[in-house]
Enzyme design. Structure first.
Site, PDB file in Angstrom:
ATOM      1  N   CYS A 176      54.462 -19.280 104.379  1.00 14.89           N
ATOM      2  CA  CYS A 176      54.206 -17.913 104.833  1.00 14.89           C
ATOM      3  C   CYS A 176      52.740 -17.598 104.560  1.00 14.89           C
ATOM      4  O   CYS A 176      52.288 -17.695 103.417  1.00 14.89           O
ATOM      5  CB  CYS A 176      55.111 -16.961 104.038  1.00 14.89           C
ATOM      6  N   CYS A 194      50.534 -16.751 111.115  1.00 16.57           N
ATOM      7  CA  CYS A 194      51.817 -16.270 110.602  1.00 16.57           C
ATOM      8  C   CYS A 194      52.822 -17.324 111.023  1.00 16.57           C
ATOM      9  O   CYS A 194      52.831 -17.734 112.197  1.00 16.57           O
ATOM     10  CB  CYS A 194      52.173 -14.918 111.219  1.00 16.57           C
TER      11      CYS A 194
HETATM   12  N1  DGL Z   1      56.067 -15.525 108.070  1.00 12.58           N
HETATM   13  C1  DGL Z   1      55.160 -14.654 107.377  1.00 12.58           C
HETATM   14  C2  DGL Z   1      53.713 -15.128 107.542  1.00 12.58           C
HETATM   15  O1  DGL Z   1      53.480 -16.296 107.760  1.00 12.58           O
HETATM   16  C3  DGL Z   1      55.185 -13.157 107.609  1.00 12.58           C
HETATM   17  C4  DGL Z   1      56.395 -12.466 108.032  1.00 12.58           C
HETATM   18  C5  DGL Z   1      56.528 -11.083 107.407  1.00 12.58           C
HETATM   19  O2  DGL Z   1      55.780 -10.140 107.765  1.00 12.58           O
HETATM   20  O3  DGL Z   1      57.389 -10.987 106.540  1.00 12.58           O
HETATM   21  O4  DGL Z   1      52.793 -14.370 107.409  1.00 12.58           O
END
Ligand code: DGL
Length: 264
Positions: A75, A189
């Site tokens: 993430c 993301c």
């Molecule tokens: N998957 C997360 C990222 O790579 C973000 C998702 C969220 O906002 O929770 O930033």
């Protein structure tokens, strides 16, 4: 190292599956626990303090319970904010997710790069530093598209994709001064590669969409080189949210080799 010690992949939701897909190609035999903090989703609209304390606390508890050989924060939001803090408190190797500005800067011909991330990611000094280090002489245009997180979650639940939201996110970059010259876009993301097709339709096929998943998988493979792997049971998806939420994702999880669903 126990051969059945898992690699723990952590994200707020399903975004980390884009990393798991690459990891499976390199280490098909590795036992994996996929952890999603659905009770905390979305991270991208939270404050730095909320994200850092939540991620460090959860990863501490998960490491105690599952004894992973390595933790991957799959993430960008959590990594750009909490990676240093988590490394300080956990003893296992931690692999983070860094916005792929370096490869995008090496690839662009027009000199204009786009970056799509959550609101929390695009404002990080971590991103400023990557820009300063790797995108010298280039223009980096950033746009926060937190709404795409839910669009990706819905797609993996088998629902329709909100194409207006995808088009609006793309317009958010294209409509900035110089945006028409963008030829490389960093998907900062882990949810966004799950919308690669839809994003590509909007940007056009001559725009490269670059994410860090392959690089992260390679880093995990490097750090676990020489270790034995043995899967003694089905790989698990665990969630802090209601188990029904992951149930709705069962088909997508099974496609990624996650055959058991549990509440954390
Ligand atoms: N998957 C997360 C990222 O790579 C973000 C998702 C969220 O906002 O929770 O930033």
């Amino acid at each position: 190292m126990q051969p059945d010690a898992p690699i723990l992949l952590f994200d707020s939701g399903v975004g980390g599956l884009s990393v798991l897909a690459e990891l499976r190609k390199l280490l098909p035999q590795a036992p994996v626990i996929y952890a999603s903090d659905q009770a905390g989703l979305p991270y991208g609209t939270k404050t730095e303090v909320q994200i850092a304390t939540r991620v460090a606390g959860l990863l501490g508890r998960m490491s105690e319970r599952y004894r992973p050989r390595l933790v991957c924060i799959a993430c960008n939001t959590a990594s750009t904010i909490a990676l240093g803090m988590v490394r300080e408190v956990l003893e296992v190797p931690i692999v983070g997710t860094v916005p792929a500005i370096k490869p995008a800067a090496a690839m662009t011909r027009s000199g204009v790069i786009g970056l799509l991330g959550t609101a929390a990611t695009v404002r990080q000094t971590y991103v400023d530093n990557l820009e300063r280090e790797f995108a010298v002489g280039k223009t980096l245009l950033r746009h926060a598209a937190p709404e795409l997180v839910e669009v990706a979650e819905a797609k993996l639940r088998g629902g329709p994709v909100d194409r207006k939201a995808v088009a609006a996110a793309v317009a958010g970059l294209r409509n900035q001064p110089g945006g028409e010259r963008i030829d490389a876009v960093v998907l900062a993301c882990t949810h966004f590669p799950l919308l690669r097709e839809e994003l590509s339709e909007n940007f056009g096929s001559d725009v490269a969409l670059i994410d860090g998943a392959e690089g992260i998988a390679r880093r995990i493979a490097d750090l676990t080189r020489g270790q034995e792997f043995a899967r003694t049971g089905p790989d698990r998806a665990i969630t802090t949210g209601p188990a029904e939420y992951l149930e709705a994702l069962r088909d997508s999880l099974t496609r990624h080799g996650l055959d058991r669903i549990e509440r954390f």
